[in-house]
Design an enzyme around this catalytic site. Structure first.
Site, mmCIF file in Angstrom:
data_model
loop_
_atom_site.group_PDB
_atom_site.id
_atom_site.type_symbol
_atom_site.label_atom_id
_atom_site.label_comp_id
_atom_site.label_asym_id
_atom_site.label_seq_id
_atom_site.Cartn_x
_atom_site.Cartn_y
_atom_site.Cartn_z
ATOM 1 C CE LYS A 87 -2.052 -1.105 3.802
ATOM 2 N NZ LYS A 87 -1.406 -2.323 4.101
ATOM 3 N NE ARG A 145 -4.742 -1.541 9.862
ATOM 4 C CZ ARG A 145 -3.612 -1.016 9.295
ATOM 5 N NH1 ARG A 145 -3.617 0.202 8.613
ATOM 6 N NH2 ARG A 145 -2.633 -1.955 9.206
ATOM 7 N NE ARG A 154 7.887 -2.848 6.262
ATOM 8 C CZ ARG A 154 6.354 -2.732 6.201
ATOM 9 N NH1 ARG A 154 5.761 -2.182 5.474
ATOM 10 N NH2 ARG A 154 5.451 -3.394 7.094
ATOM 11 N NE ARG A 183 1.976 -5.063 10.826
ATOM 12 C CZ ARG A 183 2.964 -4.938 10.276
ATOM 13 N NH1 ARG A 183 4.253 -5.356 10.176
ATOM 14 N NH2 ARG A 183 2.825 -4.290 9.028
HETATM 15 P P1 AP5 Z 1 4.942 -1.499 1.843
HETATM 16 O O1 AP5 Z 1 4.520 -0.705 0.680
HETATM 17 O O2 AP5 Z 1 5.701 -1.098 3.023
HETATM 18 O O3 AP5 Z 1 3.316 -2.298 2.191
HETATM 19 P P2 AP5 Z 1 2.367 -1.775 3.122
HETATM 20 O O4 AP5 Z 1 1.141 -2.542 2.632
HETATM 21 O O5 AP5 Z 1 2.210 -0.452 3.115
HETATM 22 O O6 AP5 Z 1 2.646 -2.535 4.617
HETATM 23 P P3 AP5 Z 1 2.440 -1.912 5.972
HETATM 24 O O7 AP5 Z 1 3.049 -3.021 6.941
HETATM 25 O O8 AP5 Z 1 2.849 -0.587 6.169
HETATM 26 O O9 AP5 Z 1 0.929 -1.811 6.062
HETATM 27 P P4 AP5 Z 1 0.368 -2.078 7.545
HETATM 28 O O10 AP5 Z 1 -1.107 -1.803 6.866
HETATM 29 O O11 AP5 Z 1 0.415 -3.417 8.439
HETATM 30 O O12 AP5 Z 1 0.901 -1.072 8.501
HETATM 31 P P5 AP5 Z 1 0.469 0.304 8.747
HETATM 32 O O13 AP5 Z 1 1.918 1.264 8.965
HETATM 33 O O14 AP5 Z 1 -0.565 1.108 7.929
HETATM 34 O O15 AP5 Z 1 5.563 -2.839 1.129
HETATM 35 C C1 AP5 Z 1 6.002 -3.945 2.154
HETATM 36 C C2 AP5 Z 1 7.357 -4.157 1.566
HETATM 37 O O16 AP5 Z 1 7.450 -4.842 0.259
HETATM 38 C C3 AP5 Z 1 8.477 -3.156 1.442
HETATM 39 O O17 AP5 Z 1 9.656 -3.619 1.785
HETATM 40 C C4 AP5 Z 1 8.201 -2.939 -0.191
HETATM 41 O O18 AP5 Z 1 9.554 -2.342 -0.538
HETATM 42 C C5 AP5 Z 1 8.077 -4.320 -0.731
HETATM 43 N N1 AP5 Z 1 7.332 -4.419 -1.914
HETATM 44 C C6 AP5 Z 1 6.137 -3.575 -2.105
HETATM 45 N N2 AP5 Z 1 5.544 -4.003 -3.273
HETATM 46 C C7 AP5 Z 1 6.417 -4.746 -3.702
HETATM 47 C C8 AP5 Z 1 6.225 -5.522 -5.037
HETATM 48 N N3 AP5 Z 1 5.264 -5.334 -5.735
HETATM 49 N N4 AP5 Z 1 7.350 -6.588 -5.292
HETATM 50 C C9 AP5 Z 1 8.183 -6.524 -4.487
HETATM 51 N N5 AP5 Z 1 8.440 -6.142 -3.039
HETATM 52 C C10 AP5 Z 1 7.334 -4.941 -2.793
HETATM 53 O O19 AP5 Z 1 0.121 0.308 10.413
HETATM 54 C C11 AP5 Z 1 0.769 -0.322 11.338
HETATM 55 C C12 AP5 Z 1 0.004 -0.217 12.786
HETATM 56 O O20 AP5 Z 1 -0.585 1.272 13.142
HETATM 57 C C13 AP5 Z 1 -0.893 -1.298 12.748
HETATM 58 O O21 AP5 Z 1 -0.866 -2.563 12.844
HETATM 59 C C14 AP5 Z 1 -2.059 -0.787 13.631
HETATM 60 O O22 AP5 Z 1 -1.620 -1.140 14.841
HETATM 61 C C15 AP5 Z 1 -1.785 0.929 13.451
HETATM 62 N N6 AP5 Z 1 -2.702 1.435 12.569
HETATM 63 C C16 AP5 Z 1 -2.561 2.026 11.499
HETATM 64 N N7 AP5 Z 1 -3.705 2.417 10.783
HETATM 65 C C17 AP5 Z 1 -4.753 1.914 11.724
HETATM 66 C C18 AP5 Z 1 -6.085 2.223 11.413
HETATM 67 N N8 AP5 Z 1 -6.841 2.748 10.428
HETATM 68 N N9 AP5 Z 1 -6.911 1.755 12.612
HETATM 69 C C19 AP5 Z 1 -6.230 1.286 13.840
HETATM 70 N N10 AP5 Z 1 -4.896 0.962 13.823
HETATM 71 C C20 AP5 Z 1 -4.088 1.445 12.685
#
Ligand code: AP5
Length: 217
Positions: free
Chosen positions: A13, A87, A126, A170
């Site tokens: 994402k 979410r 990552r 997660r």
């Molecule tokens: P990346 O682009 O970083 O993936 P992502 O989907 O953004 O993953 P996240 O882990 O950031 O998502 P998340 O939803 O768990 O975490 P968030 O920060 O929102 O890609 C991942 C890796 O793959 C990278 O190394 C990238 O380079 C590689 N990659 C990407 N695309 C690729 C491809 N096509 N091919 C090969 N490699 C690729 O949330 C963290 C925490 O915050 C949550 O657990 C929760 O506690 C809290 N939180 C956040 N939002 C909320 C909400 N709305 N409500 C409640 N709690 C929340």
């Protein structure tokens, strides 16, 4: 344009939202990035969010909705792409209410679909820049200099919630609380399912095909 990008943790994402923001001139609003900034700044919100994030659970809706309503209101004149929000179904309903009060709605929902084996490989490789939030992968999306951010020269880190035990929680949280958001949007908007197993350029091309058609419509 107001866009929501849905997908499991590690689906790409953040990677794809940066591309969307660059191509269409909309703002990238990531709830995870905002929470990490709050933690770094040591705010009350950051302190409250810490234990939830570190265990792979969701931060309570009331805290997230207030935070994201504030962020969206600041950019209401421009378009945005939302990453990690909504979410829960409750968050999606609150977002619709907020937009509806101003006669607006979400224009596009993109749902990144990915196999869990691919997710685990992506999360374990990552590396992120703690300063600007840029995201790399040790094999697939390498920085120019190993371990250093291309944009600001900061040393890259591995996110604490990318530990295997936290990743498992997660993914469980995603299936229980966030998957229903896909159904919520399928009942209320057009949702574009995108195969996110391919490399980042191929995934980007699939998304741009859908978004270009909307821009030209
Ligand atoms: P990346 O682009 O970083 O993936 P992502 O989907 O953004 O993953 P996240 O882990 O950031 O998502 P998340 O939803 O768990 O975490 P968030 O920060 O929102 O890609 C991942 C890796 O793959 C990278 O190394 C990238 O380079 C590689 N990659 C990407 N695309 C690729 C491809 N096509 N091919 C090969 N490699 C690729 O949330 C963290 C925490 O915050 C949550 O657990 C929760 O506690 C809290 N939180 C956040 N939002 C909320 C909400 N709305 N409500 C409640 N709690 C929340």
């Amino acid at each position: 344009m107001r866009i929501v990008l849905l997908g499991a943790p590690g689906a790409g994402k953040g990677t794809q939202c940066k591309r969307i923001a660059g191509k269409y001139g909309v703002l990238h609003l990531s709830s995870g990035d905002i929470l990490r900034q709050e933690r770094t700044a040591g705010t009350e919100l950051g302190k409250k969010a810490q234990s939830y994030m570190d265990s792979g659970s969701l931060v309570p809706d009331n805290l997230i909705v207030e935070m994201m309503v504030g962020a969206i209101n600041k950019v209401s004149k421009k378009g945005f792409v939302l990453d990690g929000f909504p979410r829960t179904v409750n968050q999606a309903e609150e977002l619709d209410k907020l937009l509806g009060r101003n006669g607006k709605k979400i224009d596009a929902v993109l749902n990144l679909e990915i196999n869990e084996q691919v997710i685990v490989k992506r999360m374990s490789g990552r590396r992120s820049c703690p300063k600007c939030g840029a995201v790399y992968h040790i094999e697939k999306l390498k920085p120019k200099v190993n371990g250093i951010c291309d944009h600001d020269g900061t040393k890259l880190i591995q996110r604490p919630d990318d530990r295997p035990d936290v990743v498992i929680n997660r993914l469980k949280t995603y299936h229980q609380q966030t998957k229903p958001v896909v159904d919520y949007y399928k009942n209320n908007n057009t949702v574009y399912d995108i195969d996110a197993n391919e490399d980042a350029d191929a995934v980007g091309a699939l998304m741009f095909e859908k978004l270009d058609a909307l821009v030209l419509a």
